[in-house]
Enzyme design. Structure first.
Site, mmCIF file in Angstrom:
data_model
loop_
_atom_site.group_PDB
_atom_site.id
_atom_site.type_symbol
_atom_site.label_atom_id
_atom_site.label_comp_id
_atom_site.label_asym_id
_atom_site.label_seq_id
_atom_site.Cartn_x
_atom_site.Cartn_y
_atom_site.Cartn_z
ATOM 1 N N ASP A 218 0.853 -1.107 -0.234
ATOM 2 C CA ASP A 218 0.050 0.013 0.099
ATOM 3 C C ASP A 218 0.960 1.172 0.099
ATOM 4 O O ASP A 218 2.229 1.212 0.285
ATOM 5 C CB ASP A 218 -0.803 -0.162 1.238
ATOM 6 C CG ASP A 218 -1.584 1.181 1.474
ATOM 7 O OD1 ASP A 218 -2.521 1.563 0.752
ATOM 8 O OD2 ASP A 218 -1.312 1.946 2.696
ATOM 9 N N SER B 102 -2.436 0.992 -4.783
ATOM 10 C CA SER B 102 -2.935 2.121 -3.805
ATOM 11 C C SER B 102 -4.230 2.974 -4.146
ATOM 12 O O SER B 102 -4.619 3.310 -5.402
ATOM 13 C CB SER B 102 -1.913 3.372 -3.704
ATOM 14 O OG SER B 102 -2.357 4.787 -3.043
ATOM 15 N N ALA B 103 -5.152 3.239 -3.159
ATOM 16 C CA ALA B 103 -6.508 4.109 -3.422
ATOM 17 C C ALA B 103 -6.184 5.555 -3.319
ATOM 18 O O ALA B 103 -7.098 6.115 -3.169
ATOM 19 C CB ALA B 103 -7.409 3.475 -2.232
ATOM 20 N N ASP C 18 -1.772 -0.853 5.740
ATOM 21 C CA ASP C 18 -2.017 -0.002 7.165
ATOM 22 C C ASP C 18 -3.478 -0.195 7.325
ATOM 23 O O ASP C 18 -3.925 0.242 8.472
ATOM 24 C CB ASP C 18 -1.461 1.421 7.146
ATOM 25 C CG ASP C 18 -2.609 2.356 6.311
ATOM 26 O OD1 ASP C 18 -2.795 2.026 4.960
ATOM 27 O OD2 ASP C 18 -3.390 3.122 6.759
ATOM 28 N N ASP D 202 -0.504 5.127 0.928
ATOM 29 C CA ASP D 202 -0.592 6.244 2.077
ATOM 30 C C ASP D 202 -0.603 5.496 3.388
ATOM 31 O O ASP D 202 -1.199 4.409 3.760
ATOM 32 C CB ASP D 202 -1.787 6.761 1.998
ATOM 33 C CG ASP D 202 -1.850 7.660 0.626
ATOM 34 O OD1 ASP D 202 -1.135 8.523 0.573
ATOM 35 O OD2 ASP D 202 -2.810 7.203 -0.297
ATOM 36 N N LYS E 128 -9.458 -3.134 -3.047
ATOM 37 C CA LYS E 128 -7.974 -3.441 -3.691
ATOM 38 C C LYS E 128 -7.755 -5.212 -3.701
ATOM 39 O O LYS E 128 -7.144 -5.776 -2.748
ATOM 40 C CB LYS E 128 -7.150 -2.937 -2.532
ATOM 41 C CG LYS E 128 -7.150 -1.160 -2.330
ATOM 42 C CD LYS E 128 -6.383 -0.743 -1.253
ATOM 43 C CE LYS E 128 -4.928 -0.568 -1.654
ATOM 44 N NZ LYS E 128 -4.297 0.271 -0.579
ATOM 45 N N GLU F 92 -14.236 4.681 7.708
ATOM 46 C CA GLU F 92 -13.320 3.779 7.095
ATOM 47 C C GLU F 92 -12.501 3.063 8.263
ATOM 48 O O GLU F 92 -12.228 1.709 8.017
ATOM 49 C CB GLU F 92 -12.168 4.790 6.436
ATOM 50 C CG GLU F 92 -11.099 3.869 5.767
ATOM 51 C CD GLU F 92 -9.901 4.622 5.187
ATOM 52 O OE1 GLU F 92 -9.742 6.040 5.340
ATOM 53 O OE2 GLU F 92 -9.257 4.127 4.504
HETATM 54 N N1 LIG Z 1 -10.789 11.725 -0.218
HETATM 55 C C1 LIG Z 1 -9.893 10.774 0.238
HETATM 56 C C2 LIG Z 1 -10.016 9.500 0.000
HETATM 57 C C3 LIG Z 1 -9.125 8.652 0.652
HETATM 58 N N2 LIG Z 1 -8.234 9.211 1.638
HETATM 59 C C4 LIG Z 1 -7.209 8.407 2.295
HETATM 60 O O1 LIG Z 1 -6.137 7.724 1.432
HETATM 61 C C5 LIG Z 1 -5.887 6.621 1.914
HETATM 62 C C6 LIG Z 1 -5.934 5.661 0.597
HETATM 63 O O2 LIG Z 1 -4.762 5.380 -0.106
HETATM 64 P P1 LIG Z 1 -3.726 4.134 0.450
HETATM 65 O O3 LIG Z 1 -2.576 4.466 -0.531
HETATM 66 O O4 LIG Z 1 -3.706 3.842 1.575
HETATM 67 O O5 LIG Z 1 -4.730 2.775 -0.311
HETATM 68 C C7 LIG Z 1 -7.025 5.841 2.715
HETATM 69 O O6 LIG Z 1 -6.615 5.402 3.684
HETATM 70 C C8 LIG Z 1 -7.785 7.198 2.833
HETATM 71 O O7 LIG Z 1 -7.835 7.410 4.595
HETATM 72 C C9 LIG Z 1 -8.246 10.620 1.994
HETATM 73 O O8 LIG Z 1 -7.302 10.985 2.361
HETATM 74 N N3 LIG Z 1 -8.970 11.400 1.095
HETATM 75 MG MG MG Z 2 -2.859 3.098 3.209
#
Ligand SMILES: Nc1ccn([C@@H]2O[C@H](COP(=O)(O)O)[C@@H](O)[C@H]2O)c(=O)n1
Ligand code: MG
Length: 289
Positions: free
Chosen positions: A38, A153-154, A227, A40, A202, A85
């Protein structure tokens, strides 16, 4: 075997199983290994000098290219949806449609802000983002031993790619699947490309159509870094997995979420802003005997 596992931040429910997995991955060797991570709050830090570090979305949300009204609306969304979340008492079925709602609304707001492709490097440079301590060793080791590093990554792909580029570690063995921005002919953001990736999809449902996992079918040992509980399915599309070691960073609401993380991840790192444990395990696995 791995001295870093003695750190006070490390929790392991089944130590013998974990040692067995690490030994098995070492026996298979670096040519059978891939890392699926991942981004973030896993490769990037959760806390910076007593404050929250930004996610790749937050980097955009807080940047100078967003209007004050846009910033307020994006912050309101974050304050509403982030507790959902990470809520350990809600099921994934309950969370999924709400996550789609959050990402969709945030991407629509961002797409109204006339963000220019050419501004991204400066937006990242001006942000407070930090990669975890030890990121250099992680990327350098994987590059040196030709171990593929798949970042799933999301977050926002254009932003996170820029972060790793500015950190000088975007090596050819690093491959990213994420949410990418779609710019018009003048380089202005018009929308985000599909499929939408959020915390709880994911898995291979969004990877179908990418040839990436098929290419890696010979890499049957996996180290998975995440995480979130949603990160646990990131390797689901990989064919013929033999050994998978799941390492989870537990950053927030540690007491409330510890039980679920210990059940799901092989190694849990509590409020640990470093990649020490991951680097120690990789050193042991990749070191020539
Ligand atoms: N508008 C948003 C949507 C999501 N998030 C945070 O991003 C994280 C996703 O990214 P990964 O690399 O961890 O997959 C996720 O944990 C959300 O809390 C955000 O900040 N703003
Ligand atoms: Mg993350």
């Amino acid at each position: 075997m791995v001295p870093e596992l003695q750190k006070t931040t490390v929790r392991i429910q089944q130590p013998e199983r974990v040692m067995g997995l690490i030994r098995a991955i070492k026996e298979q060797g670096g040519s059978k290994l891939q890392v699926i991570s991942d981004f973030d709050m896993t490769l990037s830090r959760f806390g910076c000098n007593g404050r929250r570090c930004p996610t790749s979305h937050n980097i955009l949300d807080n940047s100078h290219v967003i209007s004050e009204d846009g910033k307020k609306k994006l912050k309101d969304l974050l304050h509403h949806y982030y507790p959902i979340e990470i809520d350990p008492n809600r099921s994934l079925e309950e969370k999924r449609p709400l996550m789609v709602e959050w990402w969709t609304r945030a991407h629509e707001l961002l797409s109204q802000q006339k963000i220019q492709k050419g501004d991204i490097a400066q937006i990242v440079r001006e942000s407070d983002v930090m990669l975890r301590d030890g990121f250099n060793e992680l990327f350098d080791q994987l590059h040196k031993y030709n171990v593929p590093m798949f970042i799933f990554s999301a977050g926002v792909g254009d932003i996170l790619e820029e972060i790793i580029r500015q950190a000088n570690v975007f090596y050819p063995n690093v491959h990213v699947v994420s949410n990418y921005m779609d710019f018009d002919d003048n380089g202005v953001l018009k929308c985000f490309k599909s499929p939408l990736i959020h915390t709880y999809n994911k898995n291979n449902s969004v990877l179908q159509g990418t040839a990436y996992f098929q290419q890696l079918s010979t890499r049957t040992s996996i180290i998975l870094l995440g995480d979130s509980m949603g990160d646990l399915t990131m390797a689901d599309g990989v064919p013929s997995v033999e050994n998978i070691l799941k390492i989870g960073f537990l950053n927030d609401k540690v007491e409330e979420r510890r039980g679920k993380y210990l059940d799901a991840y092989d190694i849990v790192l509590e409020s640990d802003e470093t990649l020490d444990v991951v680097n120690g395990i990789l050193r042991f696995i990749l070191m020539e005997t």
